[in-house]
Design an enzyme around this catalytic site. Structure first.
Site, mmCIF file in Angstrom:
data_model
loop_
_atom_site.group_PDB
_atom_site.id
_atom_site.type_symbol
_atom_site.label_atom_id
_atom_site.label_comp_id
_atom_site.label_asym_id
_atom_site.label_seq_id
_atom_site.Cartn_x
_atom_site.Cartn_y
_atom_site.Cartn_z
ATOM 1 C CB SER A 144 43.546 41.863 43.657
ATOM 2 O OG SER A 144 42.593 42.061 44.430
ATOM 3 C CE1 TYR A 157 40.040 43.930 39.624
ATOM 4 C CE2 TYR A 157 40.038 42.745 41.689
ATOM 5 C CZ TYR A 157 40.734 43.417 40.989
ATOM 6 O OH TYR A 157 41.623 44.489 41.402
#
Length: 252
Positions: A144, A157
């Site tokens: 990410s 996350y």
């Protein structure tokens, strides 16, 4: 050069293949010639239809990746179906949003289990199969932009995706000499279920779009080329990279 990107005769395992980025990656690998084992909790019928429409075989493997229970079964069912497993795409992931001051242990553990713990142990099981059968293979982790940046309101996350970048490099260092390429793709802001809340927030949506040089949210199919590259012979000397596919976000 086209043969360098040809996946004919290969079998890929793609987790989180029911929708979004996982679905797009599975279809792209099939279009390049691979058969695909689709792994996820919910129905993957739509993805299976799209893979078969590309002229390749697909099988759906139901698995809850919040636990380690299905790890060995995923490899075993793939081998029973195809006789081989050459490519693993660790795409499945979840996200929990809350201010860091209010973030709960349950939300921390849930995200870390799916996004990092299961990824490691599925990669381990896949690599053990390759080593035992003296086969080469490719592992592609879906990282990410939060592998590079901090973000806001997504502490677990961010921690998991930063950890995944490090794990990608560690596994590349250990397994490159065994004929296993381990790399990652870091998607930018894509239109998926995980970003529904951001796209629905007028202020955040505009702020994000203003920073993307390409001027638009990524579409899942725009990730397919990077996945095919890292799965194919074209990337045989590529180990341990985290490849941003972000419309220029990190360059801004």
């Amino acid at each position: 050069m086209a043969t360098s990107f040809d996946l004919t005769g290969k079998t890929a395992i793609v987790t989180g293949a029911n929708t979004g980025l996982g679905q797009a990656i599975a279809v792209a690998l099939a279009q390049a010639g691979a058969d695909v084992a689709l792994v996820g909790r919910s129905s993957m019928a739509e993805t299976q239809t799209a893979v078969e429409a590309a002229g390749n075989r697909a099988v759906s493997i139901q698995a809850d990746l919040s636990t380690l229970e299905p790890i060995d079964r995923i490899i075993e069912e793939t081998l029973a179906w195809s006789g081989q497993a050459d490519i693993l795409v660790n795409n499945a992931g979840i996200i929990r949003r809350a201010d860091a001051l209010d973030f709960t242990e349950a939300d921390w553990d849930a995200v870390m289990d799916v996004n990092l713990k299961t990824v490691f142990f599925l990669s381990q099981a896949f690599a053990r199969h390759l080593v035992a059968t003296t086969r080469s293979g490719k592992i592609i982790n879906i990282a990410s932009l939060l592998s590079f940046q901090g973000g806001i309101r997504i502490p677990s996350y961010t921690a998991s995706k930063s950890g995944l970048a490090g794990l990608t490099r560690l596994l590349a260092c250990e397994w490159a000499a065994k004929g296993i390429n381990v790399n990652a793709i870091a998607p930018g802001y894509f239109s998926t279920n995980n970003t529904d809340a951001l796209r629905a927030d007028p202020d955040r949506n505009v702020a994000i779009l203003n920073r993307i040089p390409a001027g638009h949210w990524g579409q899942p199919e725009e990730l397919g080329g990077a996945a095919v590259f890292l799965a194919s012979p074209a990337s045989d000397y590529v180990h341990g990279i985290v490849l941003p596919v972000d419309g220029g976000w990190l360059a801004r």
